[in-house]
Write a protein that holds these residues in place. Structure first.
Motif, PDB file in Angstrom:
ATOM      1  N   ARG A 203      51.857  57.650  34.251  1.00 38.86           N
ATOM      2  CA  ARG A 203      53.306  57.611  33.965  1.00 38.86           C
ATOM      3  C   ARG A 203      53.616  57.037  32.588  1.00 38.86           C
ATOM      4  O   ARG A 203      54.781  56.845  32.265  1.00 38.86           O
ATOM      5  CB  ARG A 203      54.000  56.753  35.034  1.00 38.86           C
ATOM      6  N   ASP A 204      52.571  56.702  31.838  1.00 41.15           N
ATOM      7  CA  ASP A 204      52.761  56.122  30.508  1.00 41.15           C
ATOM      8  C   ASP A 204      53.590  54.832  30.579  1.00 41.15           C
ATOM      9  O   ASP A 204      54.538  54.640  29.819  1.00 41.15           O
ATOM     10  CB  ASP A 204      53.437  57.147  29.588  1.00 41.15           C
ATOM     11  N   LEU A 205      53.221  53.962  31.516  1.00 35.27           N
ATOM     12  CA  LEU A 205      53.956  52.709  31.723  1.00 35.27           C
ATOM     13  C   LEU A 205      53.055  51.503  31.433  1.00 35.27           C
ATOM     14  O   LEU A 205      51.832  51.607  31.512  1.00 35.27           O
ATOM     15  CB  LEU A 205      54.437  52.609  33.179  1.00 35.27           C
ATOM     16  N   PRO A 206      53.647  50.359  31.159  1.00 38.54           N
ATOM     17  CA  PRO A 206      52.844  49.130  31.042  1.00 38.54           C
ATOM     18  C   PRO A 206      52.375  48.639  32.415  1.00 38.54           C
ATOM     19  O   PRO A 206      52.905  49.061  33.458  1.00 38.54           O
ATOM     20  CB  PRO A 206      53.820  48.115  30.422  1.00 38.54           C
ATOM     21  N   VAL A 207      51.404  47.731  32.395  1.00 41.70           N
ATOM     22  CA  VAL A 207      50.865  47.106  33.617  1.00 41.70           C
ATOM     23  C   VAL A 207      51.011  45.600  33.469  1.00 41.70           C
ATOM     24  O   VAL A 207      50.765  45.053  32.389  1.00 41.70           O
ATOM     25  CB  VAL A 207      49.359  47.432  33.778  1.00 41.70           C
ATOM     26  N   ASP A 208      51.421  44.937  34.543  1.00 41.91           N
ATOM     27  CA  ASP A 208      51.482  43.465  34.528  1.00 41.91           C
ATOM     28  C   ASP A 208      51.119  42.971  35.918  1.00 41.91           C
ATOM     29  O   ASP A 208      51.921  43.050  36.847  1.00 41.91           O
ATOM     30  CB  ASP A 208      52.893  43.002  34.118  1.00 41.91           C
ATOM     31  N   LEU A 209      49.878  42.498  36.053  1.00 40.87           N
ATOM     32  CA  LEU A 209      49.397  42.100  37.376  1.00 40.87           C
ATOM     33  C   LEU A 209      49.363  40.584  37.528  1.00 40.87           C
ATOM     34  O   LEU A 209      48.948  39.875  36.602  1.00 40.87           O
ATOM     35  CB  LEU A 209      47.983  42.642  37.616  1.00 40.87           C
ATOM     36  N   HIS A 210      49.771  40.095  38.692  1.00 39.97           N
ATOM     37  CA  HIS A 210      49.413  38.741  39.094  1.00 39.97           C
ATOM     38  C   HIS A 210      47.905  38.790  39.312  1.00 39.97           C
ATOM     39  O   HIS A 210      47.438  39.450  40.242  1.00 39.97           O
ATOM     40  CB  HIS A 210      50.124  38.355  40.391  1.00 39.97           C
ATOM     41  N   CYS A 211      47.154  38.144  38.441  1.00 38.68           N
ATOM     42  CA  CYS A 211      45.715  38.369  38.423  1.00 38.68           C
ATOM     43  C   CYS A 211      44.965  37.053  38.614  1.00 38.68           C
ATOM     44  O   CYS A 211      45.023  36.180  37.749  1.00 38.68           O
ATOM     45  CB  CYS A 211      45.332  39.015  37.092  1.00 38.68           C
ATOM     46  N   ASP A 212      44.317  36.898  39.740  1.00 40.02           N
ATOM     47  CA  ASP A 212      43.502  35.704  39.994  1.00 40.02           C
ATOM     48  C   ASP A 212      44.335  34.427  39.935  1.00 40.02           C
ATOM     49  O   ASP A 212      43.915  33.430  39.340  1.00 40.02           O
ATOM     50  CB  ASP A 212      42.326  35.625  39.007  1.00 40.02           C
ATOM     51  N   GLU A 213      45.500  34.436  40.570  1.00 39.79           N
ATOM     52  CA  GLU A 213      46.284  33.195  40.699  1.00 39.79           C
ATOM     53  C   GLU A 213      45.684  32.438  41.873  1.00 39.79           C
ATOM     54  O   GLU A 213      46.213  32.436  42.984  1.00 39.79           O
ATOM     55  CB  GLU A 213      47.772  33.477  40.925  1.00 39.79           C
ATOM     56  N   SER A 214      44.569  31.772  41.592  1.00 37.51           N
ATOM     57  CA  SER A 214      43.695  31.263  42.640  1.00 37.51           C
ATOM     58  C   SER A 214      42.789  30.210  42.026  1.00 37.51           C
ATOM     59  O   SER A 214      42.612  30.156  40.814  1.00 37.51           O
ATOM     60  CB  SER A 214      42.857  32.451  43.156  1.00 37.51           C
ATOM     61  N   ASP A 215      42.216  29.361  42.885  1.00 38.43           N
ATOM     62  CA  ASP A 215      41.200  28.418  42.419  1.00 38.43           C
ATOM     63  C   ASP A 215      39.795  28.931  42.731  1.00 38.43           C
ATOM     64  O   ASP A 215      38.815  28.198  42.566  1.00 38.43           O
ATOM     65  CB  ASP A 215      41.386  27.056  43.109  1.00 38.43           C
ATOM     66  N   ASP A 216      39.715  30.171  43.208  1.00 35.65           N
ATOM     67  CA  ASP A 216      38.441  30.732  43.651  1.00 35.65           C
ATOM     68  C   ASP A 216      37.625  31.204  42.443  1.00 35.65           C
ATOM     69  O   ASP A 216      38.032  32.143  41.750  1.00 35.65           O
ATOM     70  CB  ASP A 216      38.738  31.911  44.593  1.00 35.65           C
ATOM     71  N   PRO A 217      36.472  30.579  42.188  1.00 35.07           N
ATOM     72  CA  PRO A 217      35.686  30.991  41.015  1.00 35.07           C
ATOM     73  C   PRO A 217      35.174  32.424  41.106  1.00 35.07           C
ATOM     74  O   PRO A 217      34.774  33.007  40.102  1.00 35.07           O
ATOM     75  CB  PRO A 217      34.521  29.982  40.995  1.00 35.07           C
ATOM     76  N   MET A 218      35.195  32.995  42.315  1.00 34.03           N
ATOM     77  CA  MET A 218      34.738  34.380  42.463  1.00 34.03           C
ATOM     78  C   MET A 218      35.880  35.391  42.350  1.00 34.03           C
ATOM     79  O   MET A 218      35.662  36.588  42.462  1.00 34.03           O
ATOM     80  CB  MET A 218      34.018  34.555  43.812  1.00 34.03           C
ATOM     81  N   SER A 219      37.093  34.906  42.162  1.00 30.96           N
ATOM     82  CA  SER A 219      38.228  35.826  41.978  1.00 30.96           C
ATOM     83  C   SER A 219      38.186  36.308  40.535  1.00 30.96           C
ATOM     84  O   SER A 219      38.641  35.624  39.617  1.00 30.96           O
ATOM     85  CB  SER A 219      39.543  35.097  42.290  1.00 30.96           C
ATOM     86  N   ARG A 220      37.618  37.490  40.332  1.00 37.44           N
ATOM     87  CA  ARG A 220      37.323  37.969  38.972  1.00 37.44           C
ATOM     88  C   ARG A 220      37.952  39.333  38.703  1.00 37.44           C
ATOM     89  O   ARG A 220      37.362  40.182  38.042  1.00 37.44           O
ATOM     90  CB  ARG A 220      35.806  37.999  38.762  1.00 37.44           C
TER      91      ARG A 220
END
Ligand code: FE2
Length: 439
Positions: A203-220
């Motif tokens: 769709r030719d749109l930007p992306v903005d993710l809540h990304c790894d809002e976590s204390d988990d070291p494996m959340s990558r």
């Protein structure tokens, strides 16, 4: 005859005192001793005049809802999520609009004129999307409001979430959102990142993710987001928001990751006010801080912009639409207190936020839009230190908001009779060179 003339201003890059002349919504001249009449003259002696503030990460559908239907007594993320779940079925379009418009009034008084807000697409009907699209229209002459279609309960974890997200984009929402770390499995999280980036590319749109809002070291998931950004050529259109798990990654992995983020061209938006309170809550001691690795990201050339995330909502009882407060917290929480880093923090909530939102560079210059804020401070660091009063907020030559200078009247024998908060600072440093030293 000029429309507006700001006399003897200090600019963020250290120039000043200098005059700024405005005609037909544009800056026509920046120079010392401009000889011209103007309809409005603002004496800006010893005042910093800067581009308006930018908040690249906010949740306007929840703002100012504090106490509805009850208070978050523990102040934790889990109680906040539960509260939002209780509030969602009670929301009406009118109530969401009313709160959002009141917040926009507050934002204007704080010189905050560009906001990217996530909007929960999981309500049925889409009360929040409808309300914020209407608010976007109503405030468009004074606030750049971008909306992110945010599947708050997960793209795959919540039934019908992708359909709702697509519908919100069809309705006119500007940006593709997501929350990969909230999916049921790491695999689902990675799959959601790939799917969301593909939707944005199609769709030719930007992306903005809540990304790894976590204390988990494996959340990558930020790694997958960087890879997809590179693969699809989405470059400067992608933002990884929050990215707090970076504090928990081991150093070796972090040194592999940060160049990949830089290579992808994506932006990172940490939210120091909320995340310093929400992260590390399951730790004993030492307690981790809830921020990305900001100095390391800056060192490899990534644009990092502080966001606010919340003001008086289920997750955060505080906040005041004040991006200087956000920068102040960021400086302390990272920590990053070199002179250059503190000056950078100011630029982060003006120039950096604009870049993350894909807006034109708002640096004050001849020929550019006359959108600016007059602050009761002499330079960027003082503005952060004092959370300076916004004496005037100007959008394309129009004065939107004015406030009197903060000044206390003293009744102490043998002492000054009035006190400006800036009186206690040493003289301004005019030689500061921004962005050379980071921490
Ligand atoms: Fe957020």
């Amino acid at each position: 005859m000029l429309d507006l003339l700001l006399r003897s201003a200090n600019l963020p890059d250290g120039r000043g005192p200098i005059d700024i002349a405005v005609k037909d919504g544009r800056i026509v001249k920046i120079s010392s001793g401009i000889k011209a009449d103007a309809n409005i003259v603002i004496d800006s002696t010893d005042r910093l005049v800067a581009p308006p503030f930018v908040d690249p990460h906010f949740h306007m559908d929840a703002t100012l809802s504090i106490g509805q239907p009850r208070l978050n007594e523990s102040g934790t993320l889990l109680e906040g999520i539960a509260l939002w779940g209780e509030l969602k079925p009670l929301l009406t379009s009118e109530a969401v609009m009313d709160r959002a418009l009141r917040y926009c009034d507050l934002a204007v008084t704080q010189g905050l004129l560009s906001i990217r807000s996530h909007v929960d697409v999981s309500t049925t009907p889409m009360v929040c999307v409808e309300a914020l699209l209407e608010v976007k229209k109503r405030v468009s002459s004074y606030i750049d409001l971008q909306l992110v279609a945010f599947p708050q309960d997960g793209l795959y974890r919540a039934a019908g979430a992708e359909k709702n997200l697509i519908r919100a984009l069809d309705m006119g929402v500007d940006v593709v959102g997501g929350i990969p770390h909230f999916e049921r499995t790491m695999e689902d999280g990675a799959r959601s990142v790939k799917r969301l980036c593909q939707i944005a590319a199609d769709r030719d749109l930007p992306v903005d993710l809540h990304c790894d809002e976590s204390d988990d070291p494996m959340s990558r998931h930020i790694e997958t987001l960087a890879a997809e950004t590179t693969r699809l050529g989405l470059g400067g259109r992608v933002v990884a928001s929050h990215a707090t798990a970076m504090h928990s990654y081991d150093n070796y992995y972090a040194t592999k990751l940060t160049p990949l983020i830089a290579e992808s061209g994506m932006h990172v938006v940490p939210n120091p006010l909320i995340n310093i309170t929400l992260q590390g809550r399951s730790d004993t001691y030492p307690r981790r801080r809830g921020l990305s690795r900001i100095p390391e990201l800056l060192a490899v050339g990534v644009n990092v912009a502080f966001g606010q995330d919340c003001t008086m909502d289920p997750w955060y009882s505080l906040g005041s639409a004040d991006m200087l407060e956000v920068a102040h917290m960021g400086i302390h929480a990272v920590p990053m207190t070199s002179r250059a880093a503190m000056a950078w923090a100011f630029d982060s909530v003006t120039l950096g936020g604009a870049a993350a939102m894909g807006l034109p560079d708002p640096t004050l210059r001849e020929g550019g839009p006359a959108s600016m804020v007059v602050l009761q401070a002499r330079d960027r660091i003082e503005a952060i230190r004092l959370r300076a009063t916004r004496l005037a907020v100007i959008r394309e030559g129009r004065v939107l908001s004015q406030a009197p200078p903060r000044r206390a009247v003293l009744s102490l024998k043998g002492r000054p009779s009035t006190l400006d908060p800036a009186d206690y600072a040493p003289p301004i440093e005019r030689s500061s060179q921004p962005n050379q030293e980071r921490t």
